[in-house]
Design an enzyme around this catalytic site. Structure first.
Site, PDB file in Angstrom:
ATOM      1  CE  LYS A   1      -2.268   1.739   3.693  1.00 57.77           C
ATOM      2  NZ  LYS A   1      -2.082   3.197   3.670  1.00 57.77           N
TER       3      LYS A   1
ATOM      4  CG  ASP B   1      -4.701   4.504   1.752  1.00 58.88           C
ATOM      5  OD1 ASP B   1      -5.903   4.703   1.474  1.00 58.88           O
ATOM      6  OD2 ASP B   1      -4.275   4.431   2.924  1.00 58.88           O
TER       7      ASP B   1
ATOM      8  CE  LYS C   1      -7.017   6.735   4.647  1.00 58.77           C
ATOM      9  NZ  LYS C   1      -5.714   6.096   4.504  1.00 58.77           N
TER      10      LYS C   1
ATOM     11  CG  ASP D   1     -12.216  18.061  -4.273  1.00 59.52           C
ATOM     12  OD1 ASP D   1     -13.210  18.824  -4.362  1.00 59.52           O
ATOM     13  OD2 ASP D   1     -11.047  18.472  -4.227  1.00 59.52           O
TER      14      ASP D   1
ATOM     15  CG  ASN E   1     -15.666  18.368 -12.851  1.00 59.45           C
ATOM     16  OD1 ASN E   1     -15.845  17.694 -13.866  1.00 59.45           O
ATOM     17  ND2 ASN E   1     -14.893  19.439 -12.829  1.00 59.45           N
TER      18      ASN E   1
ATOM     19  CB  THR F   1      -8.785   2.439  12.194  1.00 54.14           C
ATOM     20  OG1 THR F   1      -7.713   2.819  11.342  1.00 54.14           O
ATOM     21  CG2 THR F   1      -9.624   1.416  11.499  1.00 54.14           C
TER      22      THR F   1
ATOM     23  CD  GLN G   1      -4.727   3.014  12.972  1.00 55.19           C
ATOM     24  OE1 GLN G   1      -5.793   3.598  13.109  1.00 55.19           O
ATOM     25  NE2 GLN G   1      -4.257   2.651  11.802  1.00 55.19           N
TER      26      GLN G   1
ATOM     27  NE  ARG H   1       1.718   3.152  12.917  1.00 59.71           N
ATOM     28  CZ  ARG H   1       0.900   4.072  13.397  1.00 59.71           C
ATOM     29  NH1 ARG H   1       1.380   5.047  14.132  1.00 59.71           N
ATOM     30  NH2 ARG H   1      -0.395   4.027  13.152  1.00 59.71           N
TER      31      ARG H   1
HETATM   32  O1  C5P Z   1       0.843   1.461  11.015  1.00 62.57           O
HETATM   33  P1  C5P Z   1      -0.588   1.047  10.877  1.00 62.57           P
HETATM   34  O2  C5P Z   1      -0.776  -0.444  10.768  1.00 62.57           O
HETATM   35  O3  C5P Z   1      -1.491   1.688  11.891  1.00 62.57           O
HETATM   36  O4  C5P Z   1      -0.993   1.638   9.454  1.00 62.57           O
HETATM   37  C1  C5P Z   1      -2.286   1.554   8.939  1.00 62.57           C
HETATM   38  C2  C5P Z   1      -2.288   2.102   7.541  1.00 62.57           C
HETATM   39  O5  C5P Z   1      -3.630   2.023   7.063  1.00 62.57           O
HETATM   40  C3  C5P Z   1      -1.856   3.549   7.412  1.00 62.57           C
HETATM   41  O6  C5P Z   1      -1.114   3.677   6.195  1.00 62.57           O
HETATM   42  C4  C5P Z   1      -3.138   4.335   7.285  1.00 62.57           C
HETATM   43  O7  C5P Z   1      -3.022   5.453   6.447  1.00 62.57           O
HETATM   44  C5  C5P Z   1      -4.077   3.310   6.659  1.00 62.57           C
HETATM   45  N1  C5P Z   1      -5.497   3.461   6.962  1.00 62.57           N
HETATM   46  C6  C5P Z   1      -5.993   3.537   8.248  1.00 62.57           C
HETATM   47  N2  C5P Z   1      -7.334   3.706   8.476  1.00 62.57           N
HETATM   48  C7  C5P Z   1      -8.177   3.745   7.439  1.00 62.57           C
HETATM   49  C8  C5P Z   1      -7.698   3.616   6.130  1.00 62.57           C
HETATM   50  C9  C5P Z   1      -6.326   3.462   5.928  1.00 62.57           C
HETATM   51  O8  C5P Z   1      -5.218   3.445   9.200  1.00 62.57           O
HETATM   52  N3  C5P Z   1      -9.470   3.838   7.652  1.00 62.57           N
END
Ligand code: C5P
Length: 246
Positions: free
Chosen positions: A39, A66, A68, A71, A74, A130, A200, A221
Site C-alpha cells: 500500500k 491509498d 483517500k 472532493d 468533477n 480507525t 489507532q 507499523r
Molecule cells: O501502522 P498502521 O498499521 O497503523 O498503518 C495503517 C495504515 O492504514 C496507514 O497507512 C493508514 O493510512 C491506513 N489506513 C488507516 N485507516 C483507514 C484507512 C487506511 O489506518 N481507515
C-alpha cells in the site's frame, strides 16, 4: 474480485509509510515477495511522488493506491483518469465524498482502464478512519456512534459501486450481518497481541479480523517496526491461514 479467489498472499497488504525512496526500496526488498500487494499512501506519495508506484512494481508487487480521495465529483473524476493510467490494483476514496463522487469515479476508472486494455482498479471506500472513536465522532456531530456510522457509509459506498469498504476489524462482523457477504472488506487497525496502538483507536489482531469476516488486512507499523519484517509477515500470514480454517 471475488472473495473466494483471494490467495493467502493477497490477504495481507503491507503499508509502506516511508518518506524516502531508499526506505521504500529497502522495505520492498525486505518483504521479499511474501505478499502480492503493498500500500502506497499519502506519506509516500507526497514525499517520494508517483515514481513510488514504479518502484513497488519493479519488485513485482501490485499497488494499493491509498489516495483517500474526497472532493466534488468533477474533481475526483479528473483524478480518476490519472489514477487509471497508473494501473493500481486498488484505489481508495472516502465514502464521505458521497454517492455521486464514488459512482462517477467508478465509471471513469472502468472506462479509462478499458481504453488502455488494463484491468480497472478495485475501488475501496474508507468509512470512518480507525484513528477515530465515538468521542471524536460525537464532537464532529456524528452522534450515531462508530458502528452505525460505519455501517451507513459502507451501505452507501456499496450502493454507489464500490468493490469494497475499509473499516476497523471491530465493525466487520456487524457489517457482514447487516450488509451481506458479497463484497470485499479491508481492515487497517491491525495489531499483533502486545503491539503499541500508536494513533489507532479501533484495533484488533489479524486472527480476530479474519474471523470477523475481513478479506484483506492492511498492516503498517506492526510489520515495519518489528525489526524482522519477513518473520512478522510470516506470523501474520499463518494467523490468517489458521483463522480461515476455523
Ligand atoms: O501502522 P498502521 O498499521 O497503523 O498503518 C495503517 C495504515 O492504514 C496507514 O497507512 C493508514 O493510512 C491506513 N489506513 C488507516 N485507516 C483507514 C484507512 C487506511 O489506518 N481507515
Amino acid at each position: 474480485m471475488k472473495r473466494n479467489r483471494l490467495k493467502l498472499e493477497d490477504r495481507l497488504v503491507i503499508s509502506m509509510d516511508v518518506g524516502k525512496k531508499s526506505e521504500l526500496i529497502s522495505e520492498c526488498h525486505k518483504i521479499g515477495g511474501l505478499v502480492s500487494t503493498v500500500k502506497l499512501g499519502l506519506e509516500v506519495l507526497y514525499n517520494i511522488g508517483l515514481e513510488a508506484v514504479d518502484v513497488a512494481r519493479s519488485f513485482g508487487y501490485r499497488v494499493m493506491l491509498d489516495a483517500k480521495l474526497m472532493d466534488i465529483p468533477n474533481t475526483v473524476n479528473g483524478a480518476a483518469r490519472g489514477i487509471a493510467a497508473l494501473c493500481p490494483s486498488i484505489v481508495t476514496m472516502h465514502a464521505l465524498g458521497g454517492e455521486n463522487m464514488l459512482r462517477q469515479a467508478k465509471i471513469t476508472l472502468k472506462e479509462e482502464s478499458q481504453k488502455r486494455e488494463n484491468r480497472p482498479p478495485l475501488l475501496f471506500a474508507v468509512t470512518i478512519l480507525t484513528s477515530l472513536d465515538d468521542g471524536d465522532l460525537g464532537r464532529m456531530g456524528f452522534s450515531a456512534g462508530h458502528i452505525d456510522t460505519v455501517t451507513l457509509l459502507a451501505g452507501i459506498a456499496l450502493k454507489s459501486g464500490a468493490d469494497g469498504i475499509i473499516c476497523s476489524p471491530n465493525e466487520v462482523k456487524i457489517i457482514r450481518d447487516r450488509l451481506g457477504t458479497d463484497f470485499l472488506v479491508a481492515t487497517p487497525g491491525i495489531r499483533l497481541a502486545g503491539d503499541d496502538r500508536g494513533d489507532q483507536k479501533r484495533v484488533n489482531t489479524p486472527g480476530e479480523a479474519v474471523r470477523a469476516g475481513s478479506d484483506i488486512l492492511i498492516v503498517g507499523r506492526s510489520v515495519t517496526q518489528s525489526g524482522d519484517l519477513k518473520g512478522t509477515v510470516e506470523i501474520i500470514k499463518s494467523e490468517i491461514k489458521d483463522a480461515l480454517k476455523q
